[in-house]
Design an enzyme around this catalytic site. Structure first.
Site, PDB file in Angstrom:
ATOM      1  N   CYS A 157       0.851  -1.200   0.000  1.00 56.67           N
ATOM      2  CA  CYS A 157       0.000   0.000   0.000  1.00 56.67           C
ATOM      3  C   CYS A 157       0.886   1.250   0.000  1.00 56.67           C
ATOM      4  O   CYS A 157       0.784   2.089  -0.886  1.00 56.67           O
ATOM      5  CB  CYS A 157      -0.921   0.000   1.216  1.00 56.67           C
ATOM      6  SG  CYS A 157      -2.117  -1.339   1.221  1.00 56.67           S
ATOM      7  N   ARG A 177      -0.740   3.929  -2.605  1.00 56.07           N
ATOM      8  CA  ARG A 177      -1.774   3.670  -3.610  1.00 56.07           C
ATOM      9  C   ARG A 177      -3.156   3.578  -2.983  1.00 56.07           C
ATOM     10  O   ARG A 177      -4.165   3.853  -3.629  1.00 56.07           O
ATOM     11  CB  ARG A 177      -1.470   2.381  -4.387  1.00 56.07           C
ATOM     12  CG  ARG A 177      -1.513   1.141  -3.515  1.00 56.07           C
ATOM     13  CD  ARG A 177      -1.431  -0.152  -4.305  1.00 56.07           C
ATOM     14  NE  ARG A 177      -1.450  -1.294  -3.408  1.00 56.07           N
ATOM     15  CZ  ARG A 177      -2.546  -1.845  -2.905  1.00 56.07           C
ATOM     16  NH1 ARG A 177      -3.734  -1.369  -3.213  1.00 56.07           N
ATOM     17  NH2 ARG A 177      -2.471  -2.885  -2.084  1.00 56.07           N
TER      18      ARG A 177
END
Length: 276
Positions: A157, A177
Site C-alpha cells: 500500500c 496507492r
C-alpha cells in the site's frame, strides 16, 4: 488540538461529504462474514506535516506508537518479510505457514542492485547518497515491483519514499496507492515521520516535511459510525517526541530509541473490523 487531528478530521469530513461510493463495483476486499467491503473514497489526497513543529500523531484516538515503530523497523531496518521477526500480529492474516508474507515489503528493500558507486540494497543506497551526495534528486525507493507481485501475499500500500535535502532539512514524500483511513492513516504517518527522523539524525540533518500522497483515501462502509464518533471527540495537544541522539547508525535504532511524553488521547472502546 494536534495538527494531525485537524488533518484527519478534514480528510474524513471531505470523504464523507464529497466522496465517491464504489457500491456499483465488484470489490476485492471482504468482511469476515464474506460480505463485500465497500468504501467511500477521495482520489489524490495530499497532506503535509512539518516534523520540526510537532510529531504528527492523533489524539482523537490512540495510535499504538510502539507497535507502529516496531513494524517500520521490521520493514526498513530488518528488511524482513517474516512475521517471526515482528512483535505484533497485524500481518498474521497475510502470512503463510512458514510466517512469510512473500516477496513483499522488507524483502524488496533487501534486494541488492548494482550501481556505478557499488552494490547496495535500497535502504543502504539512501544512506550512501545522504552521506556522499545530499543534493541528489534520485533518492527514491520503490517496493511495488511488478515482476514480483505474484509472489506477494499483499500488494504494498505504502510503496515509495522519496527523500530530498533542502539546506539542512531532510524532507520526504510517502506515496501510497491505497489508504484505509480509520485503520491505517495515522499509523503510516507516524511510521514515516519516525523513518525520516532516523535518516536525518544519522546524516547530520534536521527533519523537515513529510508529504503524504494518497491515491485512494477511503472509509469502509462499516467504519463510518466509528469515524463519525471519533472526529467529534475531544481534542488534546500533540505529545512531545524525543529520539535518542546518541544513535549514529541507522541499524542501531530500536523501538526504545523513540519516546512520546504527555500523550493524551480518547479511548476507543470498540473493535475495528478489518477488511481483507
Amino acid at each position: 488540538m494536534s495538527y494531525a487531528d485537524s488533518v484527519f478530521v478534514n480528510n474524513c469530513k471531505d470523504i464523507l461529504d464529497n466522496g465517491f461510493w464504489d457500491t456499483e463495483f465488484n470489490v476485492r476486499p471482504k468482511w469476515e462474514d464474506g460480505s463485500p467491503a465497500h468504501t467511500v473514497k477521495k482520489f489524490g489526497v495530499i497532506n503535509r506535516y512539518d516534523l520540526s513543529d510537532e510529531f504528527p500523531i492523533l489524539t482523537l484516538r490512540q495510535t499504538y506508537f510502539k507497535s507502529a515503530v516496531d513494524e517500520i523497523l521490521w520493514i526498513w531496518q530488518k528488511k524482513s518479510n517474516n512475521i517471526s521477526q515482528l512483535n505484533s500480529k497485524i500481518w498474521n492474516q497475510w502470512a503463510d505457514s512458514s510466517g512469510s508474507i512473500g516477496k513483499a515489503y522488507g524483502y524488496q528493500l533487501s534486494v541488492k542492485h548494482t550501481y556505478p558507486e557499488g552494490e547496495f540494497d535500497q535502504v543502504d543506497r539512501l544512506l550512501h547518497d545522504l552521506k556522499n551526495n545530499p543534493a541528489s534528486r534520485r533518492m527514491v525507493t520503490n517496493i511495488y515491483v511488478h515482476s514480483d507481485l505474484q509472489y506477494m501475499n499483499l500488494y504494498p500500500c505504502a510503496y515509495s519514499l522519496t527523500l530530498n535535502v533542502t539546506g539542512n532539512k531532510l524532507n520526504g514524500i510517502l506515496n501510497q496507492r491505497s489508504q484505509d483511513m480509520l485503520v491505517a492513516n495515522n499509523w503510516n504517518v507516524c511510521q514515516y515521520a519516525v523513518l525520516i527522523m532516523m535518516f536525518a539524525q544519522v546524516s547530520a540533518l534536521q527533519a523537515g516535511e513529510l508529504v503524504h500522497v494518497i491515491a485512494d483515501a477511503h472509509i469502509y462502509d462499516r467504519h463510518i459510525p466509528m469515524v463519525m464518533d471519533i472526529i467529534s471527540s475531544p481534542l488534546y495537544d500533540a505529545p512531545k517526541f524525543s529520539i535518542d541522539d546518541k544513535v549514529k547508525s541507522f541499524y542501531d535504532f530500536s523501538v526504545d530509541s523513540f519516546k512520546l511524553s504527555n500523550y493524551e488521547f480518547n479511548k476507543l472502546d470498540v473493535k475495528i473490523p478489518v477488511a481483507i
